[in-house]
Enzyme design. Structure first.
Site, PDB file in Angstrom:
ATOM      1  N   HIS A 213     -16.033   8.738  -3.969  1.00 41.86           N
ATOM      2  CA  HIS A 213     -15.162   7.914  -3.695  1.00 41.86           C
ATOM      3  C   HIS A 213     -13.731   8.272  -2.625  1.00 41.86           C
ATOM      4  O   HIS A 213     -13.639   9.708  -3.199  1.00 41.86           O
ATOM      5  CB  HIS A 213     -14.111   7.080  -4.642  1.00 41.86           C
TER       6      HIS A 213
ATOM      7  N   TYR B 148      -2.026  -2.512  -4.099  1.00 43.08           N
ATOM      8  CA  TYR B 148      -2.678  -3.011  -5.480  1.00 43.08           C
ATOM      9  C   TYR B 148      -2.538  -3.835  -6.215  1.00 43.08           C
ATOM     10  O   TYR B 148      -1.309  -3.485  -6.623  1.00 43.08           O
ATOM     11  CB  TYR B 148      -2.760  -0.986  -6.440  1.00 43.08           C
TER      12      TYR B 148
END
Length: 348
Positions: free
Chosen positions: A302, A116
């Site tokens: 998601h 990330y």
């Protein structure tokens, strides 16, 4: 004619002919077929067409089918996930509308499964209110499977331009403290999705004191093959207009928080995970929206590779309402906003 195939990939003529040819055209470069069928045929050899993802498989041979049966297609084949009953909305936007890009600059993607990466940006100064009408992904060519999703957060307005100097791995002990001020998600994109166009009466507000001045872009890189030496420059393009729309857009997140404690027991043939947005949570989050509540116009479902089906349920006064959105054929590589046929009201 209507055919189906079995587990041995043998084509068989369907005794119940449900597909009907509406139009056909062929030239030296293209063959076009338009056909129709009922959404639910009650034929065990057909799949029902619902609002879930549909995986369309195609194959062809340069010669027509003869009496001996079909010719093997070889490499002339492919597949594509589509949402046949809820396609992406395309609004014709003026080519002269201004835009700005938020893109990473030569980010070194580590040779590990998941990364990330966070980078702070400053929204270009607008001296009056504007509305963002469309957001497009800018995925570096060749990195379509590397960039898994992108989140855009609104940050504190008390920051200064020094926070723009560098990016850093998110959720890291050495992450800059300024990143911790970025808590409100204002946009989300996931792999397989196209650009998102806001409805004609809705826009993402920029340019006022209450609007984002600094934003944090979080990019999730998915590198399961541990490829070394990857450099990425992906991001988002925001198209905006000075013509103000009736409503400001926002984002509300619901579901399971990303956590190492979210585990699926080993050996389970299937497992249901549930996340709840409680009455108390909604009252706090939507307190400023009393009494009208908020109007939901689109949903992005998601999940990651273990996800097979997702449902967004809605309860009011103890009674379950119609599903906000669902996908019983979830495809990890095709995560796109579902536009609701009618806006739904969520009350605080």
């Amino acid at each position: 004619q209507d055919y189906f195939t079995d587990e041995n990939r043998v084509l068989k003529k369907d005794p119940q002919q449900d597909y009907h040819l509406e139009y056909a055209m062929e030239n030296s470069t293209h063959t076009i077929l338009a056909f129709s069928r009922e959404l639910h045929t009650c034929d065990t050899n057909d799949k029902s067409i619902t609002e879930s993802t549909v995986r369309v498989i195609w194959a062809y041979h340069h010669k027509d089918m003869g009496e001996a049966g079909q010719n093997y297609h070889g490499s002339n084949r492919g597949t594509k996930s589509l949402r046949l009953l809820n396609p992406e909305k395309e609004e014709v936007l003026s080519a002269s509308l201004p835009y700005f890009d938020l893109t990473n600059k030569d980010v070194p993607v580590p040779d590990k499964d998941t990364t990330y990466w966070c980078q702070m940006f400053k929204i270009p100064v607008q001296h009056e209110k504007h509305h963002v009408t469309k957001i497009e992904p800018l995925i570096q060519k060749g990195h379509e499977n590397l960039v898994h999703h992108i989140l855009l957060y609104q940050c504190s307005s008390n920051l200064n331009d020094s926070v723009l100097d560098y990016g850093h791995e998110c959720y890291h002990p050495n992450m800059p403290d300024s990143f911790l001020t970025c808590e409100t998600v204002i946009f989300a994109w996931a792999i397989g999705g196209e650009g998102f166009t806001y409805p004609p009466h809705v826009g993402l507000s920029i340019g006022t004191a209450a609007d984002p001045q600094f934003v944090l872009m979080e990019v999730h890189y998915d590198n399961p093959s541990y490829t070394e030496g990857l450099i990425d420059n992906s991001g988002l393009r925001l198209i905006y207009t000075p013509v103000i729309r009736k409503y400001d857009a926002g984002v509300i997140e619901a579901g399971l928080w990303v956590s190492l404690f979210h585990n699926i027991p080993p050996g389970m043939p299937e497992f249901v995970s549930e996340g709840h947005c409680t009455l108390e949570c909604l009252e706090e989050a939507l307190g400023a929206e009393r009494p009208a509540g908020i109007h939901v116009f689109a949903v992005l479902l998601h999940a990651h590779l273990a996800g097979r089906a997702i449902r967004m349920r809605h309860f009011h006064n103890g009674k379950e309402q119609e599903l906000l959105a669902y996908d019983d054929e979830f495809d990890f590589n095709f995560q796109e906003f579902q536009y609701l046929k009618e806006e739904r009201t969520i009350l605080p």
